[in-house]
Design a protein around this motif. Sequence first.
Motif, PDB file in Angstrom:
ATOM      1  N   PRO A 129       0.793  -1.237   0.000  1.00 46.94           N
ATOM      2  CA  PRO A 129       0.000   0.000   0.000  1.00 46.94           C
ATOM      3  C   PRO A 129       0.820   1.278   0.000  1.00 46.94           C
ATOM      4  CG  PRO A 129      -0.027  -1.018   2.174  1.00 46.94           C
ATOM      5  CD  PRO A 129       0.623  -1.997   1.259  1.00 46.94           C
ATOM      6  N   ALA A 130       2.004   1.269   0.606  1.00 49.05           N
ATOM      7  CA  ALA A 130       2.791   2.505   0.660  1.00 49.05           C
ATOM      8  C   ALA A 130       3.348   2.858  -0.719  1.00 49.05           C
ATOM      9  CB  ALA A 130       3.915   2.375   1.681  1.00 49.05           C
ATOM     10  N   ILE A 131       3.774   1.849  -1.464  1.00 40.55           N
ATOM     11  CA  ILE A 131       4.252   2.103  -2.827  1.00 40.55           C
ATOM     12  C   ILE A 131       3.131   2.706  -3.663  1.00 40.55           C
ATOM     13  CG2 ILE A 131       5.168   1.063  -4.948  1.00 40.55           C
ATOM     14  CD1 ILE A 131       6.457  -1.096  -3.192  1.00 40.55           C
ATOM     15  N   TYR A 132       1.948   2.127  -3.532  1.00 36.06           N
ATOM     16  CA  TYR A 132       0.807   2.633  -4.299  1.00 36.06           C
ATOM     17  C   TYR A 132       0.448   4.058  -3.887  1.00 36.06           C
ATOM     18  CZ  TYR A 132      -3.870   3.114  -6.225  1.00 36.06           C
ATOM     19  OH  TYR A 132      -4.971   3.579  -6.905  1.00 36.06           O
ATOM     20  N   ALA A 133       0.453   4.324  -2.583  1.00 38.17           N
ATOM     21  CA  ALA A 133       0.055   5.644  -2.090  1.00 38.17           C
ATOM     22  C   ALA A 133       0.957   6.740  -2.642  1.00 38.17           C
ATOM     23  CB  ALA A 133       0.072   5.663  -0.564  1.00 38.17           C
ATOM     24  N   VAL A 134       2.252   6.494  -2.666  1.00 36.16           N
ATOM     25  CA  VAL A 134       3.183   7.501  -3.182  1.00 36.16           C
ATOM     26  C   VAL A 134       3.036   7.661  -4.685  1.00 36.16           C
ATOM     27  CG1 VAL A 134       5.622   8.090  -3.509  1.00 36.16           C
ATOM     28  CG2 VAL A 134       4.843   7.166  -1.314  1.00 36.16           C
ATOM     29  N   GLY A 135       2.859   6.568  -5.408  1.00 38.94           N
ATOM     30  CA  GLY A 135       2.872   6.619  -6.859  1.00 38.94           C
ATOM     31  C   GLY A 135       1.551   6.902  -7.531  1.00 38.94           C
ATOM     32  N   LYS A 136       0.445   6.869  -6.786  1.00 42.73           N
ATOM     33  CA  LYS A 136      -0.865   6.987  -7.427  1.00 42.73           C
ATOM     34  C   LYS A 136      -1.133   8.386  -7.963  1.00 42.73           C
ATOM     35  CE  LYS A 136      -3.406   8.091  -3.187  1.00 42.73           C
ATOM     36  NZ  LYS A 136      -4.501   7.707  -2.283  1.00 42.73           N
ATOM     37  N   GLY A 137      -0.371   9.385  -7.518  1.00 43.76           N
ATOM     38  CA  GLY A 137      -0.586  10.744  -7.996  1.00 43.76           C
ATOM     39  C   GLY A 137      -0.134  10.981  -9.418  1.00 43.76           C
ATOM     40  N   SER A 138       0.626  10.046  -9.979  1.00 38.01           N
ATOM     41  CA  SER A 138       1.114  10.180 -11.351  1.00 38.01           C
ATOM     42  C   SER A 138       0.219   9.434 -12.325  1.00 38.01           C
ATOM     43  CB  SER A 138       2.534   9.628 -11.453  1.00 38.01           C
ATOM     44  OG  SER A 138       2.972   9.588 -12.799  1.00 38.01           O
ATOM     45  N   ASP A 139       0.185   9.930 -13.566  1.00 41.10           N
ATOM     46  CA  ASP A 139      -0.528   9.206 -14.620  1.00 41.10           C
ATOM     47  C   ASP A 139       0.223   7.944 -15.040  1.00 41.10           C
ATOM     48  OD1 ASP A 139      -2.549  11.076 -14.669  1.00 41.10           O
ATOM     49  OD2 ASP A 139      -1.657  12.253 -16.278  1.00 41.10           O
ATOM     50  N   ARG A 140       1.481   7.870 -14.673  1.00 43.73           N
ATOM     51  CA  ARG A 140       2.290   6.684 -14.992  1.00 43.73           C
ATOM     52  C   ARG A 140       2.242   5.744 -13.792  1.00 43.73           C
ATOM     53  NH1 ARG A 140       7.656   8.785 -18.146  1.00 43.73           N
ATOM     54  NH2 ARG A 140       8.043  10.069 -16.310  1.00 43.73           N
ATOM     55  N   ASP A 141       1.719   4.549 -14.009  1.00 43.60           N
ATOM     56  CA  ASP A 141       1.408   3.636 -12.910  1.00 43.60           C
ATOM     57  C   ASP A 141       2.642   3.267 -12.090  1.00 43.60           C
ATOM     58  OD1 ASP A 141      -1.300   3.470 -13.393  1.00 43.60           O
ATOM     59  OD2 ASP A 141      -1.093   1.771 -14.767  1.00 43.60           O
ATOM     60  N   PRO A 142       2.525   3.306 -10.756  1.00 42.57           N
ATOM     61  CA  PRO A 142       3.605   2.798  -9.905  1.00 42.57           C
ATOM     62  C   PRO A 142       3.690   1.291 -10.032  1.00 42.57           C
ATOM     63  CG  PRO A 142       1.669   3.248  -8.581  1.00 42.57           C
ATOM     64  CD  PRO A 142       1.359   3.737  -9.975  1.00 42.57           C
ATOM     65  N   ASN A 166       6.677  10.825  -7.829  1.00 43.05           N
ATOM     66  CA  ASN A 166       6.045  11.574  -6.744  1.00 43.05           C
ATOM     67  C   ASN A 166       5.533  12.884  -7.325  1.00 43.05           C
ATOM     68  OD1 ASN A 166       5.226  12.324  -4.178  1.00 43.05           O
ATOM     69  ND2 ASN A 166       7.235  13.118  -3.590  1.00 43.05           N
ATOM     70  N   MET A 167       4.265  12.885  -7.696  1.00 43.33           N
ATOM     71  CA  MET A 167       3.691  14.004  -8.427  1.00 43.33           C
ATOM     72  C   MET A 167       2.575  14.681  -7.633  1.00 43.33           C
ATOM     73  SD  MET A 167       5.512  13.871 -11.210  1.00 43.33           S
ATOM     74  CE  MET A 167       4.691  14.644 -12.600  1.00 43.33           C
ATOM     75  N   VAL A 168       2.102  15.808  -8.154  1.00 42.02           N
ATOM     76  CA  VAL A 168       0.986  16.544  -7.570  1.00 42.02           C
ATOM     77  C   VAL A 168      -0.233  16.378  -8.479  1.00 42.02           C
ATOM     78  CG1 VAL A 168       0.118  18.806  -6.899  1.00 42.02           C
ATOM     79  CG2 VAL A 168       2.518  18.239  -6.511  1.00 42.02           C
ATOM     80  N   SER A 169      -1.332  15.920  -7.909  1.00 45.17           N
ATOM     81  CA  SER A 169      -2.569  15.767  -8.681  1.00 45.17           C
ATOM     82  C   SER A 169      -3.709  15.570  -7.696  1.00 45.17           C
ATOM     83  CB  SER A 169      -2.481  14.559  -9.627  1.00 45.17           C
ATOM     84  OG  SER A 169      -2.612  13.348  -8.902  1.00 45.17           O
ATOM     85  N   GLY A 170      -4.901  15.424  -8.236  1.00 51.53           N
ATOM     86  CA  GLY A 170      -6.045  15.149  -7.377  1.00 51.53           C
ATOM     87  C   GLY A 170      -5.989  13.797  -6.713  1.00 51.53           C
ATOM     88  N   LYS A 171      -5.127  12.910  -7.211  1.00 48.56           N
ATOM     89  CA  LYS A 171      -5.004  11.578  -6.629  1.00 48.56           C
ATOM     90  C   LYS A 171      -3.794  11.455  -5.703  1.00 48.56           C
ATOM     91  CE  LYS A 171      -4.789   9.554 -10.631  1.00 48.56           C
ATOM     92  NZ  LYS A 171      -4.639   8.450 -11.613  1.00 48.56           N
TER      93      LYS A 171
END
Length: 466
Positions: free
Chosen positions: A200-213, A288-293
């Motif tokens: 879950p931590a990998i997903y949480a950090v990476g989910k803000g990007s359009d490129r899948d973690p 590690n991006m900025v987005s609504g997700k």
Amino acid sequence: MFDHIIASEKSTNPVRITAIAETGFKDWLGKQSDAHQAWIAANGYDGKRGTHLALPGENGTCQAIVLGYVDDAKTLWDFAGLPTALSAGDYALADDVTSNDALCEKAVLGLYLGGYHFDRYRKSDASTAKRVLFAVPTNDAAKRAENIARGIGLARDLINVPANDMGPAELEAAARRLGEEFGAKVTSIIGDDLTKRNFPAIYAVGKGSDRDPRLIDMHWGDEDAPKITLVGKGVCFDTGGYDLKPSSNMLLMKKDMGGSAQVLGLARMIMTAEIPVRLRVLIPAVENMVSGKAYRPSDILQTRKGITVEVGNTDAEGRLVLADALTEAATENPEMLLDFATLTGAARVALGLGLPALFSNDDDLANGLMENGMALHDPMWRLPLWDDYRPMLDSKAADMNNISGSPYGGAIIAALFLDRFAEGAKSWAHIDLMAWNPTARPGRPEGGEAQGIRAAFKLIADRYGK
């Protein structure tokens, strides 16, 4: 990458490079012809380490190259200046170098690294390019040097590629190419599947990007062999998340996947040398991006280990993705667990850019890495996992925070965070590194750099080699 190196049998009548130890220069000089002595004096050449002089032959040709060196950990850098300094032509090491196994390995490695270049995005005019070729011997020393150089070259190349061409998917593709070359099995867990598979931590950090973690997982070697596991931070670009970095601090953030580049380079060395180990490589690859997700400050994240983490700062993302990967790695109780990460600016403040910080729960492992690092001029320096600082990661809302409220001891705090998730690994080391040369030196061009992997390879080869 290394197109200035050719096999010795492919070169005819190359100019020989003879190496003279600084301490033996006067004796060597006294044995030279009067003409060469006069030439050396006229050029003011004194044989200092890393300096060279072309000796003239008949009709104005170059008869030989003389290089000064010192036989120590830095010897390879004495040779590394030659690929860019010499005039166009074909060159080869003289017998005084190739007959000395240790010196030959250092010399060949220096020649490889000295000519490394990354020109993927630049057009070159082949008609005006200087053609300097080095014919290297085919002995075991040269083969060892080539193996190390290609591992370093792989790490440098991966770091140097900009983030638009090196996202999580491209990093996975690089791992798969390496796996195919050596018959390793490479799998990955991508996007929403990370939550289903309890990362879950990998997903949480990476989910803000359009490129899948994703979590990249490579296995190689006999399942019954000693287990060696390498974990590399694969943050392909780091904006800082909602705790946004200043623009000036983002300029080098393509290198934030430098830890993953190190472990792939090191894995290449291990597999090429066919060291009889069961190798596993784990790379949490995210942006590690900025987005609504994107995850937010004060979010509370689940981790694979079951520890909840309050997000004190979204720019401390590397330790979060490493947490899940280290938890998975520790479950197998490997003989050795190494993680490499461009983790903290605090480590750079403490030790500078060229000296990675080393943390370990095993004195023998830490001492081996440091001793090999000093012997190979691939240094790292141990800092403590200082128990008194552990309460600084306490949280009132979760089991722990991902940062401390104090501005001090940041590299130690980050290592203590990781230590919670590496728990269970009997021999673990964490290397916090820069992975970048800000300025060019012989053999170390400006750009991505491998740090600590020569030392780690030597330790693994010595402990587990045939």
